[in-house]
Design a protein around this motif. Sequence first.
Motif, short mmCIF file in Angstrom:
data_model
loop_
_atom_site.label_atom_id
_atom_site.label_comp_id
_atom_site.label_asym_id
_atom_site.label_seq_id
_atom_site.Cartn_x
_atom_site.Cartn_y
_atom_site.Cartn_z
N ASN A 4 4.87 -0.36 3.63
CA ASN A 4 6.20 0.13 3.99
C ASN A 4 6.71 0.93 2.79
N SER A 5 6.69 2.25 2.89
CA SER A 5 6.93 3.11 1.73
C SER A 5 8.18 3.96 1.92
N GLY A 6 8.56 4.63 0.81
CA GLY A 6 9.68 5.55 0.83
C GLY A 6 10.94 5.03 0.18
N PHE A 7 10.88 3.87 -0.48
CA PHE A 7 12.07 3.31 -1.14
C PHE A 7 12.38 4.08 -2.42
N GLY A 8 13.64 4.46 -2.59
CA GLY A 8 14.05 5.15 -3.79
C GLY A 8 14.47 4.19 -4.88
N GLU A 9 15.13 4.75 -5.89
CA GLU A 9 15.59 3.96 -7.03
C GLU A 9 17.09 3.74 -6.93
N GLY A 10 17.58 2.75 -7.66
CA GLY A 10 19.00 2.49 -7.69
C GLY A 10 19.35 1.18 -7.02
N GLU A 11 20.59 0.72 -7.25
CA GLU A 11 21.00 -0.60 -6.81
C GLU A 11 20.94 -0.75 -5.30
N GLU A 12 21.40 0.27 -4.56
CA GLU A 12 21.37 0.18 -3.11
C GLU A 12 19.94 0.05 -2.59
N TRP A 13 19.02 0.85 -3.13
CA TRP A 13 17.62 0.76 -2.73
C TRP A 13 17.02 -0.57 -3.15
N ASP A 14 17.43 -1.09 -4.32
CA ASP A 14 16.90 -2.37 -4.78
C ASP A 14 17.17 -3.47 -3.76
N GLY A 15 18.41 -3.52 -3.26
CA GLY A 15 18.74 -4.54 -2.27
C GLY A 15 17.90 -4.42 -1.02
N GLN A 16 17.71 -3.19 -0.55
CA GLN A 16 16.92 -3.00 0.66
C GLN A 16 15.46 -3.34 0.42
N TYR A 17 14.93 -2.93 -0.72
CA TYR A 17 13.53 -3.20 -1.04
C TYR A 17 13.25 -4.70 -1.11
N HIS A 18 14.06 -5.42 -1.87
CA HIS A 18 13.81 -6.86 -2.05
C HIS A 18 14.07 -7.62 -0.75
N GLY A 19 15.12 -7.22 -0.02
CA GLY A 19 15.40 -7.89 1.24
C GLY A 19 14.31 -7.71 2.26
N MET A 20 13.83 -6.47 2.40
CA MET A 20 12.78 -6.21 3.38
C MET A 20 11.45 -6.82 2.96
N SER A 21 11.22 -6.94 1.65
CA SER A 21 10.00 -7.61 1.19
C SER A 21 9.94 -9.03 1.73
N GLN A 22 11.05 -9.76 1.62
CA GLN A 22 11.10 -11.13 2.13
C GLN A 22 11.05 -11.14 3.65
N GLY A 23 11.79 -10.22 4.28
CA GLY A 23 11.81 -10.18 5.73
C GLY A 23 10.46 -9.93 6.34
N TRP A 24 9.69 -9.01 5.76
CA TRP A 24 8.37 -8.72 6.30
C TRP A 24 7.43 -9.92 6.21
N LYS A 25 7.56 -10.72 5.16
CA LYS A 25 6.72 -11.91 5.05
C LYS A 25 6.96 -12.84 6.23
#
Length: 279
Positions: free
Chosen positions: A107-128
């Motif tokens: 699952n690619s295309g995540f940018g940098e910054g606080e808003e992206w950090d929340g989405q990246y970490h949240g979706m990492s757990q959700g996908w598991k």
Amino acid sequence: MTDPQPTDDRGRAIELEVEVPGTVEEVWEAVATGPGITSWFIPMEVEERAGGEVLMDWGSFGRETADVVAWDAPHRVVFRGRDEQALAFEWLVEARAGGSCVVRLVNSGFGEGEEWDGQYHGMSQGWKIFLANLRLQLTHFRGRRAHAAIPTVVLDGPRPAAWARLLGELGIAPDARPGDRVSTSGDAPALAGVVEEVVDGPGATAYLLVLDAPAPGTAFLAAEGDGDQVAGSGYLYLYGDDVADTGAAWTSWLGERFPAMGVEDVADPSVTWAGAGED
């Protein structure tokens, strides 16, 4: 299941693998076709060809359109959203000995910054959690098509308190373990089955279940988020002729039990994932 790795030329990527039972063709159907994906993730329609269209049903949040940018059946498919911050979802299926396959998600295309950090970490757990549900679907209901409903309520945090409150209203113990049988009680919507897995990680707490009531199926009860507001959800994947109204019944009950924060019949896991890594 492997941990997500930030290694993609389109920005950070979540990379996960899960081994599941089934032939390549059976597993491909589960991850690349609309009825297959709907049975463990969210309601989707997929035009099964490169250049085809993907319709994702986010319930009360509306519908979203994506494109099939690669189609190499039965081994590789890539879906990509159409908005300015569109993410790509690459699925790869590889046969293993003994009648199983490895499913790999990038699952690619995540940018940098606080808003992206929340989405990246949240979706990492959700996908598991969703990949664990994929494994349950292929283990117990391979070849069958589920009706998906994801009624969600917003609860006051922190997450441990929200989880205990949600399960308390349902009449389910907050300390269940794999192999335990659980069921709702009182006026809560009927739900009964065996706990297959307990998740308690960054951003999410969940029970993954194999159900026998209100119909055969899989489900996971979840509390997602680490902020002042936490999403409490019942992700339901049911098989049978009389289950179409189950999501509406859960939404009604949750709205009565938790009126202060409101409730939506949400079919968009990203809504809760996006906040799962935020403070």
